[in-house]
Design an enzyme around this catalytic site. Sequence first.
Site, PDB file in Angstrom:
ATOM      1  N   ARG A 164     -10.187 -11.549   1.712  1.00 41.69           N
ATOM      2  CA  ARG A 164     -11.010 -12.478   1.146  1.00 41.69           C
ATOM      3  C   ARG A 164     -10.481 -13.854   1.236  1.00 41.69           C
ATOM      4  NH1 ARG A 164     -11.484  -9.172  -4.332  1.00 41.69           N
ATOM      5  NH2 ARG A 164     -11.269  -7.513  -2.787  1.00 41.69           N
ATOM      6  N   LYS A 175       0.696  -1.451  -0.041  1.00 38.72           N
ATOM      7  CA  LYS A 175       0.031  -0.038   0.093  1.00 38.72           C
ATOM      8  C   LYS A 175       1.024   1.201   0.076  1.00 38.72           C
ATOM      9  CE  LYS A 175      -3.747  -1.934   2.686  1.00 38.72           C
ATOM     10  NZ  LYS A 175      -4.920  -1.570   1.674  1.00 38.72           N
TER      11      LYS A 175
HETATM   12  N1  BES Z   1      -7.999  -3.979   4.430  1.00 41.13           N
HETATM   13  C1  BES Z   1      -8.287  -3.256   3.032  1.00 41.13           C
HETATM   14  C2  BES Z   1      -9.728  -2.463   2.536  1.00 41.13           C
HETATM   15  C3  BES Z   1      -9.663  -1.447   3.714  1.00 41.13           C
HETATM   16  C4  BES Z   1      -9.416   0.178   3.136  1.00 41.13           C
HETATM   17  C5  BES Z   1     -10.231  -1.530   4.858  1.00 41.13           C
HETATM   18  C6  BES Z   1      -9.504   1.085   3.774  1.00 41.13           C
HETATM   19  C7  BES Z   1     -10.587  -0.338   5.527  1.00 41.13           C
HETATM   20  C8  BES Z   1     -10.145   1.175   5.138  1.00 41.13           C
HETATM   21  C9  BES Z   1      -8.345  -4.442   2.005  1.00 41.13           C
HETATM   22  O1  BES Z   1      -7.696  -5.622   2.414  1.00 41.13           O
HETATM   23  C10 BES Z   1      -7.679  -4.046   0.629  1.00 41.13           C
HETATM   24  O2  BES Z   1      -6.548  -3.601   0.430  1.00 41.13           O
HETATM   25  N2  BES Z   1      -8.715  -3.912  -0.287  1.00 41.13           N
HETATM   26  C11 BES Z   1      -8.089  -3.491  -1.588  1.00 41.13           C
HETATM   27  C12 BES Z   1      -8.836  -4.524  -2.577  1.00 41.13           C
HETATM   28  C13 BES Z   1      -8.293  -4.505  -3.997  1.00 41.13           C
HETATM   29  C14 BES Z   1      -6.596  -4.787  -3.960  1.00 41.13           C
HETATM   30  C15 BES Z   1      -8.967  -5.438  -4.845  1.00 41.13           C
HETATM   31  C16 BES Z   1      -8.871  -2.226  -1.782  1.00 41.13           C
HETATM   32  O3  BES Z   1      -9.906  -1.926  -1.444  1.00 41.13           O
HETATM   33  O4  BES Z   1      -8.169  -1.472  -2.667  1.00 41.13           O
HETATM   34 MN    MN Z   2      -5.247  -5.406   1.863  1.00 38.27          MN
END
Ligand code: BES
Ligand code: MN
Length: 492
Positions: free
Chosen positions: A343, A269
């Site tokens: 997931r 990230k």
């Molecule tokens: N934990 C994150 C989602 C999240 C984002 C929770 C902000 C709380 C606040 C999740 O694991 C994630 O990174 N999701 C990605 C999925 C994508 C790579 C398909 C996302 O939402 O960008």
């Molecule tokens: Mn994630």
Amino acid sequence: MRIEFVRPQALEASGAAAVLVFEGGVLSEAAARIDAQADGALSRAMAATGFTGAKGKSLDVVAPSGVDWSRVVLVGAGQRGAFDLAAAETAAAETYRGLKTSGAKTLTLCFDEASTAQAAQAALGVRLAAYRFDRYRTTEKADRKPTIETVRVSAAEPEAAQDFGGLSAIADAVCFTRDLVSEPANVLYPGEFARRVKALERPGLTVEILGEAEMRDLGMGALLGVGQGSRRESQLAVMQWKGAADPDAQPIAFVGKGVCFDTGGISLKSPEGMEDMKGDMGGAGAVAGALYALAARKAKANVIGVLGLVENMPDGNAQRPGDIVTSMAGKTIEVNNTDAEGRLVLADALWYTRERFKPAIMIDLATLTGAVIVALGEHLGGMYCNNEDLAGKLAAAAEASRDALWRMPLQASYEKLIESQFADLKNSPGRMGGSITAALFLQHFVGDTPWAHLDIAGTAFMKSSPVPTSPEWASGFGVRLLNQLVADHYEA
Ligand code: BES
Ligand code: MN
Ligand code: ZN
């Protein structure tokens, strides 16, 4: 902070008082009594400011002469007939918030006309509004320190309101979850999370902790792949509350995403806001809190809680984009983005729950996607459900508990987006409909079990809450929702 219940007749005037004023400027009994003692000071203040008792408004009358109260806060209570339990909770929470750092040491809620149940609900409102996560603060500016040490709640039957008529278990559970979500990831890693859950054990509530070796034997390649870049061992916590008359009756099950920290892994990230990812275990936190509440109030239901606890780190041993893992269900998954890890954890936790417990219904809670925040903001959780009956029950429980949900579609035509060139499924379909495709992915791991997925990425922690009972970043969203659902539909 202490909370006491006192008979209206036994109240001594000292510190701050809060009294209700209903729409149209109608004084409650307590307000009228104090107004008379203060020679009409409250009425004059209302006339001078145009305060009419509208819900959410209040008027602080400081040092009125003729009474020993240091201040009397007039709390707008809305329509008299509509002042229900939820209104009592909100009014109490808002009042506490307004006076928290005012210098007052004692706050007396003179909600005279309120029933005992309303007094108890008001106490719950205060407890939740007073929550702070301050265990790592060694200094604090004096004007930011809460001054209120005691809250007295007037109640016709103080004995009946003790333990908030059972609601103090809810307050404890919500605060337990908020603490888990707030804890930094150097303190709360999977093993420590498991220990804190294990400490909840009591008669009727059992907790098993599975480590990586046991999960490997079970074939949980999807969950284990997420944790393989971490120095911390992944854990699966299995909580069982047997409160039904028949301990072997078919249970219901809650499943939580417990990513103790989500760096994104090799699909790292960006740094802005990454610290929030200590809260990526909010789903597991809510499930643990819900089981805590159910056990503490001895709910007459059999309920399972399964928590997938991992840390998603970049490392020489971390999984790579393109890796293919085999889930416990036997389905293979191409991990095209290691940041879509929730997931993967849930795929194995859901399948395990279904296979082992054959639950009547299964509900997972997860801070799963940024996309749900774009769609719904931080005041609504996204609800996906394969069963109309369960969806209706959840919507009603959301309304009643004020852990608000909005139903989202399991749009079958988007299945194409999670097809993989190399495996049965891929974990990351890209940005379009990102919260929906995440839900569709999970659906592959629930079989025909009636199931709901709650994407609580926006609501588990937030900048500003829609309710005064959630003063901090971590909300405890989901605890009251699940408790309400069990109370309304699954208790004998
Ligand atoms: N934990 C994150 C989602 C999240 C984002 C929770 C902000 C709380 C606040 C999740 O694991 C994630 O990174 N999701 C990605 C999925 C994508 C790579 C398909 C996302 O939402 O960008
Ligand atoms: Mn994630
Ligand atoms: Zn995540």
